[in-house]
Design a protein around this motif. Structure first.
Motif, PDB file in Angstrom:
ATOM      1  N   THR A 123       0.833  -1.205   0.000  1.00  0.00           N
ATOM      2  CA  THR A 123       0.000   0.000   0.000  1.00  0.00           C
ATOM      3  C   THR A 123       0.866   1.252   0.000  1.00  0.00           C
ATOM      4  OG1 THR A 123      -1.802  -1.145   1.143  1.00  0.00           O
ATOM      5  CG2 THR A 123      -1.783   1.259   1.269  1.00  0.00           C
ATOM      6  N   ASP A 124       1.935   1.252   0.814  1.00  0.00           N
ATOM      7  CA  ASP A 124       2.856   2.396   0.840  1.00  0.00           C
ATOM      8  C   ASP A 124       3.479   2.621  -0.531  1.00  0.00           C
ATOM      9  OD1 ASP A 124       2.434   2.684   3.604  1.00  0.00           O
ATOM     10  OD2 ASP A 124       4.167   1.433   4.107  1.00  0.00           O
ATOM     11  N   SER A 125       3.992   1.545  -1.128  1.00  0.00           N
ATOM     12  CA  SER A 125       4.667   1.668  -2.419  1.00  0.00           C
ATOM     13  C   SER A 125       3.707   2.161  -3.493  1.00  0.00           C
ATOM     14  CB  SER A 125       5.284   0.324  -2.816  1.00  0.00           C
ATOM     15  OG  SER A 125       6.173   0.462  -3.906  1.00  0.00           O
ATOM     16  N   ASN A 126       2.486   1.626  -3.483  1.00  0.00           N
ATOM     17  CA  ASN A 126       1.494   2.054  -4.467  1.00  0.00           C
ATOM     18  C   ASN A 126       1.128   3.528  -4.295  1.00  0.00           C
ATOM     19  OD1 ASN A 126       1.232  -0.315  -5.940  1.00  0.00           O
ATOM     20  ND2 ASN A 126      -0.330  -1.155  -4.583  1.00  0.00           N
ATOM     21  N   ALA A 127       1.056   3.985  -3.049  1.00  0.00           N
ATOM     22  CA  ALA A 127       0.732   5.392  -2.807  1.00  0.00           C
ATOM     23  C   ALA A 127       1.835   6.308  -3.338  1.00  0.00           C
ATOM     24  CB  ALA A 127       0.523   5.625  -1.312  1.00  0.00           C
ATOM     25  N   ILE A 128       3.092   5.907  -3.153  1.00  0.00           N
ATOM     26  CA  ILE A 128       4.210   6.701  -3.676  1.00  0.00           C
ATOM     27  C   ILE A 128       4.181   6.709  -5.201  1.00  0.00           C
ATOM     28  CG2 ILE A 128       6.725   6.855  -3.828  1.00  0.00           C
ATOM     29  CD1 ILE A 128       6.794   5.614  -0.995  1.00  0.00           C
ATOM     30  N   ILE A 129       3.933   5.553  -5.797  1.00  0.00           N
ATOM     31  CA  ILE A 129       3.881   5.457  -7.260  1.00  0.00           C
ATOM     32  C   ILE A 129       2.781   6.356  -7.815  1.00  0.00           C
ATOM     33  CG2 ILE A 129       3.285   3.907  -9.168  1.00  0.00           C
ATOM     34  CD1 ILE A 129       4.718   1.665  -7.531  1.00  0.00           C
ATOM     35  N   ALA A 130       1.626   6.342  -7.156  1.00  0.00           N
ATOM     36  CA  ALA A 130       0.502   7.151  -7.640  1.00  0.00           C
ATOM     37  C   ALA A 130       0.862   8.638  -7.636  1.00  0.00           C
ATOM     38  CB  ALA A 130      -0.726   6.891  -6.771  1.00  0.00           C
ATOM     39  N   GLN A 131       1.505   9.112  -6.562  1.00  0.00           N
ATOM     40  CA  GLN A 131       1.857  10.526  -6.506  1.00  0.00           C
ATOM     41  C   GLN A 131       3.072  10.852  -7.365  1.00  0.00           C
ATOM     42  OE1 GLN A 131       1.993  11.976  -2.423  1.00  0.00           O
ATOM     43  NE2 GLN A 131      -0.174  12.492  -2.613  1.00  0.00           N
ATOM     44  N   ALA A 132       3.935   9.868  -7.589  1.00  0.00           N
ATOM     45  CA  ALA A 132       5.132  10.103  -8.407  1.00  0.00           C
ATOM     46  C   ALA A 132       4.780  10.398  -9.861  1.00  0.00           C
ATOM     47  CB  ALA A 132       6.062   8.899  -8.327  1.00  0.00           C
ATOM     48  N   LYS A 133       3.616   9.961 -10.296  1.00  0.00           N
ATOM     49  CA  LYS A 133       3.223  10.177 -11.695  1.00  0.00           C
ATOM     50  C   LYS A 133       3.133  11.656 -12.043  1.00  0.00           C
ATOM     51  CE  LYS A 133       0.768   5.774 -12.065  1.00  0.00           C
ATOM     52  NZ  LYS A 133      -0.551   5.101 -12.177  1.00  0.00           N
ATOM     53  N   ASP A 134       2.773  12.488 -11.050  1.00  0.00           N
ATOM     54  CA  ASP A 134       2.642  13.918 -11.303  1.00  0.00           C
ATOM     55  C   ASP A 134       3.706  14.747 -10.595  1.00  0.00           C
ATOM     56  OD1 ASP A 134       0.276  13.592 -12.858  1.00  0.00           O
ATOM     57  OD2 ASP A 134      -0.867  13.337 -11.010  1.00  0.00           O
ATOM     58  N   ALA A 135       4.604  14.070  -9.866  1.00  0.00           N
ATOM     59  CA  ALA A 135       5.607  14.802  -9.086  1.00  0.00           C
ATOM     60  C   ALA A 135       6.794  15.202  -9.960  1.00  0.00           C
ATOM     61  CB  ALA A 135       6.088  13.946  -7.918  1.00  0.00           C
ATOM     62  N   ARG A 136       7.330  16.384  -9.683  1.00  0.00           N
ATOM     63  CA  ARG A 136       8.537  16.842 -10.373  1.00  0.00           C
ATOM     64  C   ARG A 136       9.745  16.824  -9.442  1.00  0.00           C
ATOM     65  NH1 ARG A 136       7.475  22.484 -13.029  1.00  0.00           N
ATOM     66  NH2 ARG A 136       9.568  22.026 -13.811  1.00  0.00           N
ATOM     67  N   LYS A 137       9.502  17.027  -8.130  1.00  0.00           N
ATOM     68  CA  LYS A 137      10.594  17.051  -7.166  1.00  0.00           C
ATOM     69  C   LYS A 137      10.214  16.227  -5.942  1.00  0.00           C
ATOM     70  CE  LYS A 137      12.499  21.564  -8.484  1.00  0.00           C
ATOM     71  NZ  LYS A 137      12.963  22.886  -7.987  1.00  0.00           N
ATOM     72  N   VAL A 138      11.159  15.382  -5.527  1.00  0.00           N
ATOM     73  CA  VAL A 138      10.956  14.508  -4.379  1.00  0.00           C
ATOM     74  C   VAL A 138      12.054  14.771  -3.364  1.00  0.00           C
ATOM     75  CG1 VAL A 138      10.862  12.119  -3.562  1.00  0.00           C
ATOM     76  CG2 VAL A 138       9.892  12.715  -5.784  1.00  0.00           C
ATOM     77  N   VAL A 139      11.685  14.817  -2.100  1.00  0.00           N
ATOM     78  CA  VAL A 139      12.669  14.835  -1.030  1.00  0.00           C
ATOM     79  C   VAL A 139      12.582  13.517  -0.286  1.00  0.00           C
ATOM     80  CG1 VAL A 139      13.349  15.861   1.174  1.00  0.00           C
ATOM     81  CG2 VAL A 139      12.734  17.332  -0.754  1.00  0.00           C
ATOM     82  N   VAL A 140      13.702  12.831  -0.198  1.00  0.00           N
ATOM     83  CA  VAL A 140      13.816  11.611   0.599  1.00  0.00           C
ATOM     84  C   VAL A 140      14.515  11.991   1.897  1.00  0.00           C
ATOM     85  CG1 VAL A 140      14.809   9.297   0.761  1.00  0.00           C
ATOM     86  CG2 VAL A 140      13.909  10.124  -1.431  1.00  0.00           C
ATOM     87  N   ILE A 141      13.852  11.740   3.012  1.00  0.00           N
ATOM     88  CA  ILE A 141      14.428  12.056   4.310  1.00  0.00           C
ATOM     89  C   ILE A 141      15.036  10.778   4.882  1.00  0.00           C
ATOM     90  CG2 ILE A 141      13.984  12.950   6.625  1.00  0.00           C
ATOM     91  CD1 ILE A 141      11.567  14.432   5.457  1.00  0.00           C
TER      92      ILE A 141
END
Length: 507
Positions: A254-272
């Motif tokens: 579920t976590d991975s799918n949620a990230i994938i869904a938002q990554a489709k429209d994301a331009r910048k990601v911050v990994v903490i």
């Protein structure tokens, strides 16, 4: 098969001479199937040439004690039966009948695997497994493989059945692994194996004296043996904005799918966090051509686990692929569109992934009164301080014969192998868990394999060149090698693990 598709390896049905088969392995074919001839002692076997886990080439593996080990993730197969005797593989490889006529070795038809005989005597009526991760799945699968015919109930808080968790931060997150690769088994496996898998199910208490678990909602399930395999949960940041919808941890499908869904429209990601999960997520998201920033308090990523030289290499590797590091930094707040650093710098972010470690889920263990020492304390057989309750996976602290310490590790393969041993011991095997810990991490096209466990060291010996991506590192304490890390030294990694099992120096 067309002319340009004809295999370049020898046709083993036509035979090869002993002089052609000079080493301990020879890759050939039987029809269109790749088949590996393997010499173990005075015997010669013919088996399928690829690991059933990720299709690793067994021709590059190592032969040890009547088995062959995969060079990629250290699965082990019995050469006589083909059985996957060590995780992370569960399916067997094919075996073929071999004949020897004079100095010629000829491979015949596939051999039928002998029926598995149950040699274990304990017959508990019901085994309850609390946890649906690596350890829980491996235990349930092994119970049925050992011909156990009692009830198996697997209780998982996850909304999905057991999945291939390492893939969630690697190929699946990158978009190069199909969704149907992710379940460890399909729903038909649990149905056909008569495993009562209950997902989305919370256990609220365990009664060790009466041997029963109570579920949220009040249902009470008695057990004769119980395996506690509750795993770990990701740490979350207690900062303003830490619970915003675009802020994610990465542990479940579920976590991975949620990230994938938002990554489709994301331009910048911050990994903490520059943990393995954080770094692997960064690599996966770069594969989606998203700008990635990593924020972490350390000055060299992974130095605590791999040492500073390897840590600097990992950083340089990610920087080659465009990742931007902000090290020696912390996060003070997260807003809808940015991450605020403690230094005052602000980084624009459409998506935030938090990878700042995990903590073992010990609530149930504490409630039932199990001995706890930064994890559930178990003996060499993975039995807890309460009779009838075993434990496996990320929660377990066990006596490790190789380091001479009680250790707890959060590695997928360790959890699976502990689940397998615990399963056999619940059936009366009295088997000691003495496997050498192993994990792997993938960063773009560079795999890092790690054997053993070194919480501290006073010397790192480097064989080869880290920068050349061809190396093996020994982590030593007081002259003893506790762990090995390697890049593209797969056979050496396997040999090191085998040596450590025997109590020998691995290099």
């Amino acid at each position: 098969m067309s002319q340009d598709q004809e295999p370049q390896t020898p046709d083993l049905t036509q035979g090869v001479t002993l002089s052609q088969f000079a080493g301990d392995k020879l890759l050939g074919h039987v029809g269109e199937a790749e088949v590996l001839l393997v010499r173990s002692g005075d015997e010669i076997f013919a088996v399928g040439a690829h690991c059933t886990h990720y299709h690793g080439p067994l021709a590059d593996g190592v032969v040890v004690d009547g088995g062959i080990r995969c060079p990629w993730h250290h699965a082990c197969f019995d050469l006589r039966t083909g059985e996957a005797v060590r995780a992370p593989a569960f399916d067997p490889i094919d075996c073929y009948r071999v004949e020897q006529a004079g100095d010629k070795i000829i491979v015949r038809e596939k051999a039928t695997a002998p029926a598995r005989r149950c040699t274990l005597k304990a017959k508990p009526q019901r085994i309850v497994i609390v946890g649906g991760g690596a350890a829980g799945f491996a235990a349930a699968e092994m119970l049925r493989r050992e011909q156990y015919d009692g009830d198996i109930v697997m209780l998982s808080q996850d909304t999905d059945g057991p999945v291939d968790r390492p893939n969630l931060s690697k190929d699946y997150l990158a978009g190069s692994a199909e969704p149907d690769w992710i379940p460890l088994r399909g729903a038909d496996f649990y149905r056909d194996s008569k495993i009562d898998l209950r997902v989305g199910t919370e256990v609220v208490s365990i009664d060790g004296a009466q041997q029963a678990v109570t579920l949220k909602g009040g249902e009470r399930l008695p057990y004769d043996r119980l395996l506690l395999a509750t795993g770990a949960e990701p740490n979350r940041l207690p900062i303003p904005g830490g619970d915003l919808p675009h802020v994610h941890v990465l542990r479940t499908l579920t976590d991975s799918n949620a990230i994938i869904a938002q990554a489709k429209d994301a331009r910048k990601v911050v990994v903490i966090g520059a943990s393995f999960i954080g770094l692997e997520a960064a690599a996966a998201l770069r594969a989606r051509e998203i700008e990635v920033h990593i924020v972490a308090p350390e000055t060299v990523p992974m130095a605590r686990v791999l040492g500073e030289d390897m840590g600097r290499f990992v950083r340089a590797l990610h920087e080659e692929h465009g990742v931007i590091f902000h090290l020696g930094e912390g996060v003070s707040a997260i807003s809808d569109k940015a991450v605020q650093l403690k230094s005052g710098q602000e980084i624009a972010a459409d998506l935030v992934v938090v990878g700042v470690g995990v903590k073992p889920r010990l609530d149930l263990a504490e409630k039932v009164g199990l001995a706890i020492d930064r994890g559930v304390v178990v003996d060499r057989h993975l039995q807890t301080s309460v009779p009838g309750i075993y434990a496996a996976g990320d929660i377990v602290r066990w006596p490790d014969p190789h380091s001479g310490r009680n250790i707890r590790v959060e590695h997928w393969v360790v959890a699976e192998r502990q689940g397998q041993v615990a399963a056999r011991n619940m059936l009366g095997a009295n088997e000691v868990f003495d496997a050498v810990p192993f994990f792997w991490s993938q960063h773009y096209d560079i795999p890092i394999n790690y054997v053993g466990h070194a919480e501290e060291w006073d010397e790192i010996v480097v064989h080869g060149e880290i920068a050349a991506r061809d190396c093996l590192l020994e982590y030593k304490l007081g002259g003893k090698t506790l762990a090995i890390a390697s890049i593209f030294r797969d056979a050496d990694s396997l040999k090191a693990a085998a040596a450590m099992e025997r109590g020998l120096a691995p290099v």
